[in-house]
Design a protein around this motif. Structure first.
Motif, PDB file in Angstrom:
ATOM      1  N   CYS A  85       0.988  -1.266   0.123  1.00 43.41           N
ATOM      2  CA  CYS A  85      -0.001  -0.071  -0.041  1.00 43.41           C
ATOM      3  C   CYS A  85       0.947   1.115  -0.273  1.00 43.41           C
ATOM      4  CB  CYS A  85      -0.966  -0.011   1.195  1.00 43.41           C
ATOM      5  SG  CYS A  85      -1.871   1.550   1.368  1.00 43.41           S
ATOM      6  N   ILE A 143      -3.385   1.214  -3.619  1.00 45.91           N
ATOM      7  CA  ILE A 143      -3.643   1.813  -2.230  1.00 45.91           C
ATOM      8  C   ILE A 143      -4.842   0.496  -1.512  1.00 45.91           C
ATOM      9  CG2 ILE A 143      -5.295   3.607  -1.380  1.00 45.91           C
ATOM     10  CD1 ILE A 143      -4.419   5.244  -3.809  1.00 45.91           C
ATOM     11  N   ASN A 201      -7.670  -1.365   0.757  1.00 44.84           N
ATOM     12  CA  ASN A 201      -8.933  -1.277   0.976  1.00 44.84           C
ATOM     13  C   ASN A 201      -9.194  -0.229   2.474  1.00 44.84           C
ATOM     14  OD1 ASN A 201     -10.149  -2.348  -1.197  1.00 44.84           O
ATOM     15  ND2 ASN A 201     -10.085  -4.393  -0.261  1.00 44.84           N
ATOM     16  N   CYS A 254      -6.895   2.087   3.471  1.00 39.44           N
ATOM     17  CA  CYS A 254      -6.959   3.417   3.167  1.00 39.44           C
ATOM     18  C   CYS A 254      -7.937   4.077   2.165  1.00 39.44           C
ATOM     19  CB  CYS A 254      -5.402   3.533   2.567  1.00 39.44           C
ATOM     20  SG  CYS A 254      -4.172   3.087   3.877  1.00 39.44           S
ATOM     21  N   LEU A 255      -8.533   3.104   1.335  1.00 38.97           N
ATOM     22  CA  LEU A 255      -9.326   3.665   0.464  1.00 38.97           C
ATOM     23  C   LEU A 255     -10.693   4.095   1.348  1.00 38.97           C
ATOM     24  CD1 LEU A 255      -9.268   1.125  -2.747  1.00 38.97           C
ATOM     25  CD2 LEU A 255      -8.536   3.563  -2.818  1.00 38.97           C
ATOM     26  N   LYS A 256     -10.944   3.257   2.577  1.00 41.07           N
ATOM     27  CA  LYS A 256     -12.314   3.667   3.184  1.00 41.07           C
ATOM     28  C   LYS A 256     -11.949   4.697   4.055  1.00 41.07           C
ATOM     29  CE  LYS A 256     -13.618  -0.948   3.973  1.00 41.07           C
ATOM     30  NZ  LYS A 256     -13.003  -2.029   4.816  1.00 41.07           N
ATOM     31  N   GLY A 282     -10.264   7.317   3.122  1.00 43.51           N
ATOM     32  CA  GLY A 282     -10.470   8.684   2.277  1.00 43.51           C
ATOM     33  C   GLY A 282      -9.178   9.177   2.086  1.00 43.51           C
ATOM     34  N   ALA A 336      -6.683   8.515   0.451  1.00 46.65           N
ATOM     35  CA  ALA A 336      -6.013   8.502  -0.779  1.00 46.65           C
ATOM     36  C   ALA A 336      -6.627   9.399  -1.655  1.00 46.65           C
ATOM     37  CB  ALA A 336      -6.234   7.073  -1.417  1.00 46.65           C
ATOM     38  N   SER A 337      -6.361  10.602  -1.698  1.00 47.62           N
ATOM     39  CA  SER A 337      -7.094  11.684  -2.305  1.00 47.62           C
ATOM     40  C   SER A 337      -6.172  11.802  -3.645  1.00 47.62           C
ATOM     41  CB  SER A 337      -7.274  13.041  -2.057  1.00 47.62           C
ATOM     42  OG  SER A 337      -6.001  13.180  -0.938  1.00 47.62           O
ATOM     43  N   SER A 372      -4.165  10.808  -7.577  1.00 45.85           N
ATOM     44  CA  SER A 372      -3.980   9.671  -8.156  1.00 45.85           C
ATOM     45  C   SER A 372      -2.616   9.200  -7.194  1.00 45.85           C
ATOM     46  CB  SER A 372      -3.674   9.708  -9.421  1.00 45.85           C
ATOM     47  OG  SER A 372      -2.937  10.871  -9.717  1.00 45.85           O
TER      48      SER A 372
END
Ligand SMILES: [Zn+2]
Ligand SMILES: [Zn+2]
Length: 140
Positions: A92, A126, A128, A130-132, A134, A136-137, A139
């Motif tokens: 990640c 990235i 999941n 970290c995606l959750k 947020g 990961a703003s 690209s």
């Protein structure tokens, strides 16, 4: 304590030194992914007379012998894996957590090409979590 480490060193024709026994004992007892610094910090608790360069050199020797694996480098720091079974990794880019991809089936390769014995694949992305969150703003 450290007996198994001594055995493994001897089996691989590596000279047994105090440093190497302590580093390998740590890795055998705590199977997982570590940066050179992580291993240095853990072993230094028991053995003050240690420097980062010698830890790196020792880990390089272990990797050459197949006792551990070099996963990848993050920020120029090598990440090592004391689980040497055939598996790929997902790194990640946000939290730098390393996930094992042990469950992926390599059956397709077995059928089409030949028997897979080891794998050196690292996916970057990235995770999941970290995606959750947020975090990961943008690209990258
Ligand atoms: Zn993450
Ligand atoms: Zn791994």
């Amino acid at each position: 304590m450290g007996n198994r480490a001594i055995e493994v060193l001897k089996e691989n024709g590596i000279k047994t030194t105090h440093n190497r026994i302590l580093i390998l004992s740590f890795l055998l007892k705590n199977v997982g992914h570590y940066s050179t610094k992580d291993i240095y910090n853990n072993v230094k608790k028991k053995y003050m007379n240690l420097n980062l360069a010698s830890v790196y050199n020792t880990l390089t020797i272990f990797a050459e012998k197949g006792i551990i694996k070099l996963v990848t480098k993050i920020n120029n720091m090598a990440i090592w894996d004391s689980n040497t079974s055939a598996h790929a990794h997902f790194v990640c880019r946000v939290c730098q957590k390393i996930y094992d991809l042990q469950d992926i089936s390599y059956l397709d390769i077995d059928i089409k090409v030949g028997k897979v014995q080891s794998i050196k694949v690292t996916y970057f992305g990235i995770c999941n979590n970290c995606l959750k969150r947020g975090k990961a703003s943008g690209s990258n």
